[in-house]
Design an enzyme around this catalytic site. Structure first.
Site, PDB file in Angstrom:
ATOM      1  N   ARG A 161      74.551  -8.427  25.668  1.00 41.91           N
ATOM      2  CA  ARG A 161      75.192  -9.592  25.053  1.00 41.91           C
ATOM      3  C   ARG A 161      75.824  -9.286  23.706  1.00 41.91           C
ATOM      4  O   ARG A 161      76.663 -10.034  23.220  1.00 41.91           O
ATOM      5  CB  ARG A 161      74.178 -10.717  24.858  1.00 41.91           C
ATOM      6  CG  ARG A 161      73.537 -11.215  26.140  1.00 41.91           C
ATOM      7  CD  ARG A 161      72.379 -12.141  25.854  1.00 41.91           C
ATOM      8  NE  ARG A 161      71.357 -11.386  25.115  1.00 41.91           N
ATOM      9  CZ  ARG A 161      70.481 -11.940  24.270  1.00 41.91           C
ATOM     10  NH1 ARG A 161      70.487 -13.225  24.053  1.00 41.91           N
ATOM     11  NH2 ARG A 161      69.603 -11.191  23.647  1.00 41.91           N
ATOM     12  N   GLU A 171      69.717  -8.230  10.502  1.00 40.46           N
ATOM     13  CA  GLU A 171      69.535  -8.913   9.224  1.00 40.46           C
ATOM     14  C   GLU A 171      70.205  -8.048   8.170  1.00 40.46           C
ATOM     15  O   GLU A 171      69.891  -6.860   8.056  1.00 40.46           O
ATOM     16  CB  GLU A 171      68.039  -9.042   8.945  1.00 40.46           C
ATOM     17  CG  GLU A 171      67.688  -9.884   7.772  1.00 40.46           C
ATOM     18  CD  GLU A 171      66.179 -10.052   7.660  1.00 40.46           C
ATOM     19  OE1 GLU A 171      65.554  -9.222   6.964  1.00 40.46           O
ATOM     20  OE2 GLU A 171      65.645 -10.997   8.268  1.00 40.46           O
ATOM     21  N   GLN A 214      78.220 -14.460  -6.355  1.00 41.96           N
ATOM     22  CA  GLN A 214      79.571 -14.517  -5.803  1.00 41.96           C
ATOM     23  C   GLN A 214      79.669 -13.572  -4.607  1.00 41.96           C
ATOM     24  O   GLN A 214      79.157 -12.459  -4.644  1.00 41.96           O
ATOM     25  CB  GLN A 214      80.569 -14.089  -6.888  1.00 41.96           C
ATOM     26  CG  GLN A 214      82.015 -14.084  -6.470  1.00 41.96           C
ATOM     27  CD  GLN A 214      82.939 -13.723  -7.635  1.00 41.96           C
ATOM     28  OE1 GLN A 214      82.683 -14.085  -8.782  1.00 41.96           O
ATOM     29  NE2 GLN A 214      84.007 -13.006  -7.335  1.00 41.96           N
ATOM     30  N   ASP A 215      80.339 -14.026  -3.548  1.00 42.94           N
ATOM     31  CA  ASP A 215      80.638 -13.179  -2.384  1.00 42.94           C
ATOM     32  C   ASP A 215      82.147 -12.986  -2.308  1.00 42.94           C
ATOM     33  O   ASP A 215      82.914 -13.922  -2.560  1.00 42.94           O
ATOM     34  CB  ASP A 215      80.176 -13.835  -1.081  1.00 42.94           C
ATOM     35  CG  ASP A 215      78.689 -13.680  -0.827  1.00 42.94           C
ATOM     36  OD1 ASP A 215      77.968 -13.194  -1.717  1.00 42.94           O
ATOM     37  OD2 ASP A 215      78.246 -14.053   0.271  1.00 42.94           O
ATOM     38  N   ASN A 216      82.574 -11.776  -1.942  1.00 43.28           N
ATOM     39  CA  ASN A 216      83.995 -11.448  -1.817  1.00 43.28           C
ATOM     40  C   ASN A 216      84.256 -10.788  -0.468  1.00 43.28           C
ATOM     41  O   ASN A 216      83.357 -10.165   0.108  1.00 43.28           O
ATOM     42  CB  ASN A 216      84.431 -10.504  -2.933  1.00 43.28           C
ATOM     43  CG  ASN A 216      84.250 -11.099  -4.302  1.00 43.28           C
ATOM     44  OD1 ASN A 216      84.523 -12.272  -4.514  1.00 43.28           O
ATOM     45  ND2 ASN A 216      83.779 -10.306  -5.231  1.00 43.28           N
ATOM     46  N   HIS A 272      86.656   0.278 -10.039  1.00 47.79           N
ATOM     47  CA  HIS A 272      86.620  -0.901 -10.903  1.00 47.79           C
ATOM     48  C   HIS A 272      85.247  -1.128 -11.532  1.00 47.79           C
ATOM     49  O   HIS A 272      84.219  -0.815 -10.935  1.00 47.79           O
ATOM     50  CB  HIS A 272      86.988  -2.146 -10.099  1.00 47.79           C
ATOM     51  CG  HIS A 272      88.343  -2.062  -9.473  1.00 47.79           C
ATOM     52  ND1 HIS A 272      88.655  -2.694  -8.298  1.00 47.79           N
ATOM     53  CD2 HIS A 272      89.479  -1.417  -9.861  1.00 47.79           C
ATOM     54  CE1 HIS A 272      89.919  -2.442  -7.985  1.00 47.79           C
ATOM     55  NE2 HIS A 272      90.439  -1.673  -8.915  1.00 47.79           N
ATOM     56  N   LYS A 276      76.745  -4.782  -7.144  1.00 49.44           N
ATOM     57  CA  LYS A 276      77.416  -5.157  -5.895  1.00 49.44           C
ATOM     58  C   LYS A 276      76.633  -4.635  -4.706  1.00 49.44           C
ATOM     59  O   LYS A 276      76.179  -3.494  -4.694  1.00 49.44           O
ATOM     60  CB  LYS A 276      78.832  -4.571  -5.851  1.00 49.44           C
ATOM     61  CG  LYS A 276      79.735  -5.089  -6.940  1.00 49.44           C
ATOM     62  CD  LYS A 276      81.086  -4.393  -6.916  1.00 49.44           C
ATOM     63  CE  LYS A 276      81.978  -4.907  -8.040  1.00 49.44           C
ATOM     64  NZ  LYS A 276      83.255  -4.171  -8.091  1.00 49.44           N
ATOM     65  N   HIS A 310      83.160   1.264  -9.225  1.00 48.29           N
ATOM     66  CA  HIS A 310      83.086   1.223  -7.767  1.00 48.29           C
ATOM     67  C   HIS A 310      84.480   1.181  -7.163  1.00 48.29           C
ATOM     68  O   HIS A 310      85.377   0.531  -7.695  1.00 48.29           O
ATOM     69  CB  HIS A 310      82.306  -0.022  -7.321  1.00 48.29           C
ATOM     70  CG  HIS A 310      82.366  -0.237  -5.854  1.00 48.29           C
ATOM     71  ND1 HIS A 310      83.226  -1.154  -5.275  1.00 48.29           N
ATOM     72  CD2 HIS A 310      81.718   0.379  -4.841  1.00 48.29           C
ATOM     73  CE1 HIS A 310      83.080  -1.094  -3.957  1.00 48.29           C
ATOM     74  NE2 HIS A 310      82.182  -0.181  -3.676  1.00 48.29           N
ATOM     75  N   TYR A 313      81.328  -8.064   0.011  1.00 43.42           N
ATOM     76  CA  TYR A 313      80.316  -7.691  -0.968  1.00 43.42           C
ATOM     77  C   TYR A 313      79.850  -8.884  -1.780  1.00 43.42           C
ATOM     78  O   TYR A 313      80.581  -9.835  -1.999  1.00 43.42           O
ATOM     79  CB  TYR A 313      80.809  -6.568  -1.892  1.00 43.42           C
ATOM     80  CG  TYR A 313      82.101  -6.801  -2.626  1.00 43.42           C
ATOM     81  CD1 TYR A 313      82.113  -7.056  -3.990  1.00 43.42           C
ATOM     82  CD2 TYR A 313      83.323  -6.722  -1.968  1.00 43.42           C
ATOM     83  CE1 TYR A 313      83.296  -7.228  -4.694  1.00 43.42           C
ATOM     84  CE2 TYR A 313      84.518  -6.896  -2.656  1.00 43.42           C
ATOM     85  CZ  TYR A 313      84.496  -7.150  -4.015  1.00 43.42           C
ATOM     86  OH  TYR A 313      85.671  -7.327  -4.700  1.00 43.42           O
ATOM     87  N   GLU A 347      88.115  -6.539 -16.981  1.00 45.42           N
ATOM     88  CA  GLU A 347      88.179  -5.586 -15.869  1.00 45.42           C
ATOM     89  C   GLU A 347      88.792  -4.266 -16.312  1.00 45.42           C
ATOM     90  O   GLU A 347      89.746  -4.233 -17.081  1.00 45.42           O
ATOM     91  CB  GLU A 347      88.953  -6.179 -14.691  1.00 45.42           C
ATOM     92  CG  GLU A 347      90.375  -6.572 -15.006  1.00 45.42           C
ATOM     93  CD  GLU A 347      91.079  -7.224 -13.829  1.00 45.42           C
ATOM     94  OE1 GLU A 347      90.642  -7.068 -12.690  1.00 45.42           O
ATOM     95  OE2 GLU A 347      92.081  -7.902 -14.078  1.00 45.42           O
ATOM     96  N   LYS A 379      97.402  -1.656 -11.468  1.00 45.66           N
ATOM     97  CA  LYS A 379      96.228  -1.544 -12.340  1.00 45.66           C
ATOM     98  C   LYS A 379      95.505  -0.221 -12.102  1.00 45.66           C
ATOM     99  O   LYS A 379      95.119   0.463 -13.061  1.00 45.66           O
ATOM    100  CB  LYS A 379      95.276  -2.715 -12.090  1.00 45.66           C
ATOM    101  CG  LYS A 379      93.967  -2.623 -12.865  1.00 45.66           C
ATOM    102  CD  LYS A 379      93.058  -3.802 -12.620  1.00 45.66           C
ATOM    103  CE  LYS A 379      92.419  -3.703 -11.257  1.00 45.66           C
ATOM    104  NZ  LYS A 379      91.417  -4.735 -11.003  1.00 45.66           N
ATOM    105  N   ASP A 380      95.356   0.160 -10.849  1.00 47.09           N
ATOM    106  CA  ASP A 380      94.626   1.386 -10.545  1.00 47.09           C
ATOM    107  C   ASP A 380      95.435   2.638 -10.892  1.00 47.09           C
ATOM    108  O   ASP A 380      94.865   3.676 -11.225  1.00 47.09           O
ATOM    109  CB  ASP A 380      94.184   1.397  -9.092  1.00 47.09           C
ATOM    110  CG  ASP A 380      93.129   0.329  -8.815  1.00 47.09           C
ATOM    111  OD1 ASP A 380      92.511  -0.165  -9.781  1.00 47.09           O
ATOM    112  OD2 ASP A 380      92.932  -0.026  -7.644  1.00 47.09           O
TER     113      ASP A 380
END
Length: 182
Positions: A23, A28, A46-48, A61, A70, A117, A130, A141, A168-169
């Site tokens: 199936r 978890e 916060q979740d992204n 970053h 994270k 990261h 994350y 940042e 930015k990077d």
């Protein structure tokens, strides 16, 4: 969940127990009490979720005033995930850990506060999710150069081609110039 400290012991690779049959599967991906015991007492606020194409590199970053821990994983595709220790007082300052995270291996990586990261997409595309221990703070940042010779990160570049970076990077700091954690 299996918790494996990496070469930098504060960075933890987590492998969930997967229960599957014809199936599909169940696993978890987070249990607060176990996470607090094995990784950190910090809580997530916060979740992204991001979607990126092959060859895109996001990072490296970090935030200084409001450092984020994270808990990262990939739900579609594959990435090479990298963390760099930016804690000046740490015996592993300037060292990095890189792991392959994918929908297939279902692993998670705990990135503590005090680390830069980033990730590089090796599959056709990847969805990356994350949890963060502090909120995104646009005025706080920073980005570390992905190809800093002092770091010498061994990125698995597809066909040896340079990655696609944000503006930015492209403007990231070298480790020598980077504002770091005291």
């Amino acid at each position: 969940m299996k918790y494996e400290p990496q070469v930098i012991p504060d960075v933890i690779l987590m492998t969930p127990q997967v229960f599957g049959d014809e199936r599909g599967y169940f696993m978890e991906t987070f249990r607060e009490q176990d996470f607090m015991r094995e990784c950190s007492p910090l809580r997530f606020v916060q979740d992204n979720h991001s979607l990126s194409s092959q060859g895109i590199l996001r990072g490296l970053h970090y935030q200084l005033e409001k450092p984020q821990g994270k808990l990262v994983r990939v739900v579609s595709g594959e990435v090479f995930d990298v963390v760099v220790d930016l804690r000046r007082q740490s015996p592993t300052f300037g060292q990095w850990v890189g792991v392959t995270l994918s929908a297939a291996n279902k692993q998670l990586l705990w990135v503590p506060p005090g680390f830069a990261h980033g990730f590089y997409v090796t599959s056709e595309s990847a969805e990356f999710v994350y949890k963060c221990t502090d909120y995104y703070n646009p005025g706080d940042e920073y980005s570390l150069q992905w190809d800093d010779a002092q770091l010498s990160i061994d990125w698995p570049l597809v066909k040896g081609q340079a990655p696609v970076l944000s503006d930015k990077d492209r403007q990231g700091y070298s480790l020598r110039e980077a504002p770091c954690y005291d």
